[in-house]
Design an enzyme around this catalytic site. Structure first.
Site, PDB file in Angstrom:
ATOM      1  N   ASN A 285     -40.453   1.017  -6.788  1.00  0.00           N
ATOM      2  CA  ASN A 285     -41.599   0.901  -5.877  1.00  0.00           C
ATOM      3  C   ASN A 285     -42.421  -0.347  -6.178  1.00  0.00           C
ATOM      4  OD1 ASN A 285     -42.467   1.949  -8.357  1.00  0.00           O
ATOM      5  ND2 ASN A 285     -44.290   2.854  -7.437  1.00  0.00           N
ATOM      6  N   ASP A 324     -36.610   4.630  -9.489  1.00  0.00           N
ATOM      7  CA  ASP A 324     -37.572   4.329 -10.544  1.00  0.00           C
ATOM      8  C   ASP A 324     -38.921   3.998  -9.914  1.00  0.00           C
ATOM      9  OD1 ASP A 324     -38.532   3.828 -13.146  1.00  0.00           O
ATOM     10  OD2 ASP A 324     -38.166   1.678 -12.919  1.00  0.00           O
ATOM     11  N   PHE A 325     -39.676   5.052  -9.579  1.00  0.00           N
ATOM     12  CA  PHE A 325     -41.006   4.882  -8.998  1.00  0.00           C
ATOM     13  C   PHE A 325     -42.035   5.188 -10.088  1.00  0.00           C
ATOM     14  CE2 PHE A 325     -40.815   5.008  -4.117  1.00  0.00           C
ATOM     15  CZ  PHE A 325     -39.618   4.306  -4.099  1.00  0.00           C
ATOM     16  N   GLU A 326     -42.858   4.184 -10.405  1.00  0.00           N
ATOM     17  CA  GLU A 326     -43.870   4.327 -11.448  1.00  0.00           C
ATOM     18  C   GLU A 326     -45.183   3.733 -10.963  1.00  0.00           C
ATOM     19  OE1 GLU A 326     -42.473   3.319 -15.481  1.00  0.00           O
ATOM     20  OE2 GLU A 326     -40.531   2.841 -14.587  1.00  0.00           O
ATOM     21  N   ASN A 327     -46.254   4.039 -11.705  1.00  0.00           N
ATOM     22  CA  ASN A 327     -47.599   3.542 -11.380  1.00  0.00           C
ATOM     23  C   ASN A 327     -47.954   3.839  -9.924  1.00  0.00           C
ATOM     24  OD1 ASN A 327     -50.082   2.322 -11.944  1.00  0.00           O
ATOM     25  ND2 ASN A 327     -49.383   0.346 -11.175  1.00  0.00           N
TER      26      ASN A 327
END
Length: 537
Positions: A285, A324-327
């Site tokens: 993201n 890989d979705f972070e923050n």
């Protein structure tokens, strides 16, 4: 003094509805609408009794239903639905009355295998779900019996059941059966007056044949290929014995409309396949919370991302996608789950594997609490625990990137609290560490750090003649030295720490390991990982 049976007659509230719906002897408070093929159930009922995952998006008058193998979008007053991105006709459209949406039964039958029986006399609907066992009986009393509101003769009468009527038996309470008539009425009669005749099992739903997906022989051994601008020169990549999956970081969210930026490279795929590696390309993201929230907010933007991933997978002959979705904003966590629910059936239909990355649990709303880990694991093929950054780059105190006790606690939290199946859980391991500096100042201890590959500490040890010692608290080798008035501290990532992590993989029978990232490691480490992973649990 003998108490006389009550003669009071009552009409239950549910019988005042035009088309009451019943499930397991309970009536829903909102009526169905339509009849026979035009029958529709309230969306609230569907979400409570059939599938709580059904999502409504009022902005586009849409309802999205997802199962293991289907993604369905309905829109109000539309006589077609989108089923796995294909347009299919509906016998009856979804309809809105007041604030309530009503879902046509044909799609519910197809997706969930529910059995709906509508009474021609009362209009009541009895709903049953696959696998339910129904007990049917009749009365053994010539002149019939009163159906009462509760288990006792002093309870009011709902109606009279004739002897030859077939009744559904739900449970026994104090010598009375809770029963239901096919017209919907639910109440109690003495168990002694019922003859149990048959048992009926509601058939399971038929699903489409599953396209086989790759499974490793033994443990999963995956590494990420960090691609920032251009892809690496594959001729310079050393052998990685035992590796079976590589995940290049190729796809990244570009805007709130769900457009993806691609760094994919066909030559890299060709090289990976020549080495026998599965290619599970990573989609991120871009760690941008506002853009992420916009892209996840609607079915259109989520599907737009998924369609691009399907196209990329076909174009580059990929075998999987790593999410890989972070923050993110914590409030968007449920939308990430919805994204996976819509993505996985569509990727599975193409034989692709879906994995999702999660952080270790912490108090951070944007880096940890965004994940509904049980819900994500229920959908994805693999969940990868990024078990590193216990002490992060700007941590106020020095410490290990991932001490072994901390890693084990993080694993146990997923396995024991969240009930993640160990067969789905992959342990993420770091191929990097940090050199910490501590300097006493007038304001206290000043702490700084620099992330380094495995090679850097090894060379420092050789150059400075340092002697690592085993630190029992972290479960790692440790060195320190003073330079320019600053204390330098390193918790080493080396063969010892990696072997300890692989011991955890075997201890908890996990699916395998995933390493961040290729190029940070000492090449000899691959042989150690291969040897230790191949040990029998």
């Amino acid at each position: 003094m003998q108490m006389l049976p009550s003669k009071e007659e009552v009409q239950p509230d549910y019988m005042k509805l035009d088309k009451p719906v019943f499930y397991q002897g309970q009536a829903y408070e909102i009526s169905a609408i339509g009849r026979q093929k035009e029958l529709k159930l309230p969306l609230d009922l569907v979400q409570r009794w059939i599938d709580p995952k059904v999502r409504s998006e009022p902005g586009t008058a849409s309802v999205i239903l997802t199962t293991e193998d289907k993604v369905v979008r309905l829109q109000t007053d539309q006589t077609t639905a989108s089923v796995n991105l294909q347009t299919v006709p509906l016998t009856s459209s979804m309809q809105k009355q007041g604030d309530q949406l009503y879902v046509p039964i044909d799609i519910l039958k197809q997706l969930y295998g529910v059995d709906l029986r509508e009474s021609a006399d009362s209009g009541a609907v009895l709903m049953f779900t696959p696998g339910e066992r129904l007990r049917w009986g009749r009365l053994n009393k010539e002149d019939g019996i009163e159906l009462r509101t509760g288990p006792g003769k002093r309870m009011p009468i709902i109606s009279m059941i004739p002897r030859d009527e077939k009744i559904l038996i739900w449970e026994e309470v104090k010598g009375w059966y809770k029963v239901q008539r096919t017209g919907g009425e639910v109440g109690f009669i003495p168990a002694a007056n019922v003859i149990e005749e048959t048992e009926e099992v509601i058939p399971e739903r038929k699903t489409d044949p599953v396209i086989p997906r790759w499974k490793p022989q033994g443990k999963l051994n995956m590494t990420w290929e960090h691609v920032v601008k251009g892809n690496p020169q594959t001729a310079s990549i050393p052998a990685m014995p035992g590796l079976n999956v590589i995940s290049p970081t190729w796809f990244h969210l570009a805007d709130g409309q769900g457009n993806l930026k691609s760094l994919a490279d066909a030559d890299y795929v060709k090289w990976a396949r020549s080495r026998g590696y599965q290619v599970w390309a990573l989609v991120s993201n871009s760690f941008e919370p506002v853009m992420t929230g916009a892209a996840l907010a609607s079915y259109e933007t989520r599907i737009h991302m998924i369609e691009q991933l399907l196209a990329f997978a076909k174009q580059y002959s990929l075998q999987g996608i790593n999410v890989d979705f972070e923050n993110m904003n914590k409030s968007d966590g449920p939308l990430l789950v919805q994204f996976l629910r819509e993505m996985t059936p569509l990727l599975h239909a193409e034989g692709l594997i879906v994995s999702v990355d999660v952080t270790a649990k912490s108090g951070s709303d944007s880096w940890s609490r965004i994940y509904d880990r049980p819900a994500l694991a229920a959908v994805a093929d693999y969940m990868i625990l990024m078990a590193y950054d216990e002490h992060w780059a700007s941590s106020p105190e020095s410490g290990s990137v991932a001490s072994i006790p901390w890693v084990e606690r993080s694993l146990r939290g997923l396995l024991e609290t969240d009930k993640i199946p160990p067969s789905k859980l992959v342990l993420g391991v770091p191929f990097y560490t940090r050199i910490w500096t501590e300097e006493k100042t007038g304001e206290g201890m000043k702490v700084g750090s620099k992330a380094v590959f495995m090679e850097k500490p090894r060379k420092l040890i050789e150059e400075k003649g340092l002697k690592p010692v085993f630190d029992a608290k972290s479960g790692q080798n440790y060195v320190e030295y003073t330079e320019n008035g600053k204390l330098n501290r390193i918790w080493l990532e080396d063969a010892t720490s990696i072997q300890s992590r692989i011991e955890l993989v075997h201890k908890y029978n996990l699916a395998g390991v995933a390493s961040w990232r290729r190029g940070f490691e000492e090449p000899a480490l691959w042989q150690i990982i291969q040897s230790d992973l191949s040990k029998q649990d």
